[in-house]
Design a protein around this motif. Sequence first.
Motif, PDB file in Angstrom:
ATOM      1  N   MET A   1      54.227  21.003  37.573  1.00  0.00           N
ATOM      2  CA  MET A   1      53.999  20.065  36.504  1.00  0.00           C
ATOM      3  C   MET A   1      55.290  19.862  35.713  1.00  0.00           C
ATOM      4  N   THR A   2      55.511  18.649  35.247  1.00  0.00           N
ATOM      5  CA  THR A   2      56.689  18.330  34.459  1.00  0.00           C
ATOM      6  C   THR A   2      56.303  18.118  33.005  1.00  0.00           C
ATOM      7  N   LEU A   3      57.007  18.787  32.157  1.00  0.00           N
ATOM      8  CA  LEU A   3      56.838  18.666  30.719  1.00  0.00           C
ATOM      9  C   LEU A   3      57.639  17.450  30.263  1.00  0.00           C
ATOM     10  N   ARG A   4      57.005  16.527  29.551  1.00  0.00           N
ATOM     11  CA  ARG A   4      57.692  15.324  29.077  1.00  0.00           C
ATOM     12  C   ARG A   4      58.021  15.489  27.604  1.00  0.00           C
ATOM     13  N   ILE A   5      59.293  15.230  27.246  1.00  0.00           N
ATOM     14  CA  ILE A   5      59.746  15.367  25.865  1.00  0.00           C
ATOM     15  C   ILE A   5      60.477  14.094  25.451  1.00  0.00           C
ATOM     16  N   TRP A   6      60.003  13.483  24.370  1.00  0.00           N
ATOM     17  CA  TRP A   6      60.676  12.329  23.781  1.00  0.00           C
ATOM     18  C   TRP A   6      61.423  12.825  22.551  1.00  0.00           C
ATOM     19  N   ILE A   7      62.703  12.460  22.444  1.00  0.00           N
ATOM     20  CA  ILE A   7      63.493  12.850  21.283  1.00  0.00           C
ATOM     21  C   ILE A   7      64.172  11.592  20.745  1.00  0.00           C
ATOM     22  N   GLU A   8      63.989  11.349  19.466  1.00  0.00           N
ATOM     23  CA  GLU A   8      64.659  10.232  18.802  1.00  0.00           C
ATOM     24  C   GLU A   8      65.401  10.765  17.588  1.00  0.00           C
ATOM     25  N   THR A   9      66.565  10.181  17.338  1.00  0.00           N
ATOM     26  CA  THR A   9      67.380  10.575  16.200  1.00  0.00           C
ATOM     27  C   THR A   9      67.714   9.347  15.368  1.00  0.00           C
ATOM     28  N   ASN A  10      68.019   9.588  14.105  1.00  0.00           N
ATOM     29  CA  ASN A  10      68.427   8.523  13.205  1.00  0.00           C
ATOM     30  C   ASN A  10      69.486   9.125  12.288  1.00  0.00           C
ATOM     31  N   HIS A  11      70.751   8.981  12.664  1.00  0.00           N
ATOM     32  CA  HIS A  11      71.863   9.600  11.944  1.00  0.00           C
ATOM     33  C   HIS A  11      72.672   8.525  11.228  1.00  0.00           C
ATOM     34  N   GLN A  12      73.000   8.760   9.974  1.00  0.00           N
ATOM     35  CA  GLN A  12      73.852   7.850   9.216  1.00  0.00           C
ATOM     36  C   GLN A  12      75.193   8.536   9.000  1.00  0.00           C
ATOM     37  N   ALA A  13      76.185   8.103   9.767  1.00  0.00           N
ATOM     38  CA  ALA A  13      77.510   8.733   9.730  1.00  0.00           C
ATOM     39  C   ALA A  13      78.149   8.725   8.338  1.00  0.00           C
ATOM     40  N   THR A 125      54.425   3.170  21.115  1.00  0.00           N
ATOM     41  CA  THR A 125      54.797   3.927  22.309  1.00  0.00           C
ATOM     42  C   THR A 125      55.344   5.285  21.871  1.00  0.00           C
ATOM     43  N   PRO A 126      55.433   6.255  22.769  1.00  0.00           N
ATOM     44  CA  PRO A 126      55.967   7.565  22.362  1.00  0.00           C
ATOM     45  C   PRO A 126      57.382   7.475  21.770  1.00  0.00           C
ATOM     46  N   ALA A 127      58.277   6.702  22.387  1.00  0.00           N
ATOM     47  CA  ALA A 127      59.645   6.600  21.874  1.00  0.00           C
ATOM     48  C   ALA A 127      59.673   5.910  20.516  1.00  0.00           C
ATOM     49  N   GLY A 128      58.905   4.847  20.368  1.00  0.00           N
ATOM     50  CA  GLY A 128      58.860   4.136  19.094  1.00  0.00           C
ATOM     51  C   GLY A 128      58.231   4.972  17.987  1.00  0.00           C
ATOM     52  N   PHE A 129      57.199   5.708  18.336  1.00  0.00           N
ATOM     53  CA  PHE A 129      56.543   6.611  17.394  1.00  0.00           C
ATOM     54  C   PHE A 129      57.535   7.667  16.908  1.00  0.00           C
ATOM     55  N   ALA A 130      58.262   8.271  17.842  1.00  0.00           N
ATOM     56  CA  ALA A 130      59.256   9.291  17.477  1.00  0.00           C
ATOM     57  C   ALA A 130      60.374   8.678  16.637  1.00  0.00           C
ATOM     58  N   ALA A 131      60.796   7.456  16.966  1.00  0.00           N
ATOM     59  CA  ALA A 131      61.858   6.791  16.198  1.00  0.00           C
ATOM     60  C   ALA A 131      61.423   6.548  14.755  1.00  0.00           C
ATOM     61  N   ALA A 132      60.165   6.152  14.568  1.00  0.00           N
ATOM     62  CA  ALA A 132      59.651   5.930  13.214  1.00  0.00           C
ATOM     63  C   ALA A 132      59.644   7.233  12.415  1.00  0.00           C
ATOM     64  N   ILE A 159      49.220   7.530  19.470  1.00  0.00           N
ATOM     65  CA  ILE A 159      50.292   7.096  20.360  1.00  0.00           C
ATOM     66  C   ILE A 159      49.710   6.480  21.609  1.00  0.00           C
ATOM     67  N   ARG A 160      50.130   5.279  21.905  1.00  0.00           N
ATOM     68  CA  ARG A 160      49.677   4.609  23.110  1.00  0.00           C
ATOM     69  C   ARG A 160      50.460   5.126  24.310  1.00  0.00           C
ATOM     70  N   GLY A 161      49.828   5.191  25.447  1.00  0.00           N
ATOM     71  CA  GLY A 161      50.512   5.554  26.683  1.00  0.00           C
ATOM     72  C   GLY A 161      50.505   7.032  26.996  1.00  0.00           C
ATOM     73  N   LEU A 162      49.811   7.830  26.219  1.00  0.00           N
ATOM     74  CA  LEU A 162      49.738   9.274  26.498  1.00  0.00           C
ATOM     75  C   LEU A 162      48.311   9.685  26.752  1.00  0.00           C
TER      76      LEU A 162
END
Length: 162
Positions: A1-13, A125-132, A159-162
Amino acid sequence: MTLRIWIETNHQAPYRTGGWAWLRQNGKAISGAAGGDRDLDAEGFCVRALQAALIDLPADEGVALHLSDPLLIEGVRTMSARRAAGWKDESGAADPEAEGWEVIAQALAGRTLSLVRTQPADARTPAGFAAAWAELARDKAKTKGTFKNPIPRPNLTKIRGL
């Protein structure tokens, strides 16, 4: 089985502050957390976000990392080569994030690893949810400093799609 991980960041330099969020799907189980940090450059911030997502991974499972941050993607893609070089660049200078990358390399050692580039355009979506959540965490880190909290289960069920 593969573990799926979504990671989103929001960095202000300019402010050296940012937020991150991860979602982890293991079969039908989903979990997630969000956090933020201050006084970090972009790479150090990405390393902290990835470390947070890889804590306590189940043993002997492959990992599919779903990422949109180019710096994070490049870091993971070149991690093995940089590790083999002793975490030094072509000029022999030490990687300032070597300790953090070593922790990540150890967490992923012996696992099948795949990278999936995401586009967090749709918040459902998972990526959009994490980004928010990463954006929300960035704003909290600006005022409160470094933190990490789990994402509430009722939110994860939307979250849609999970």
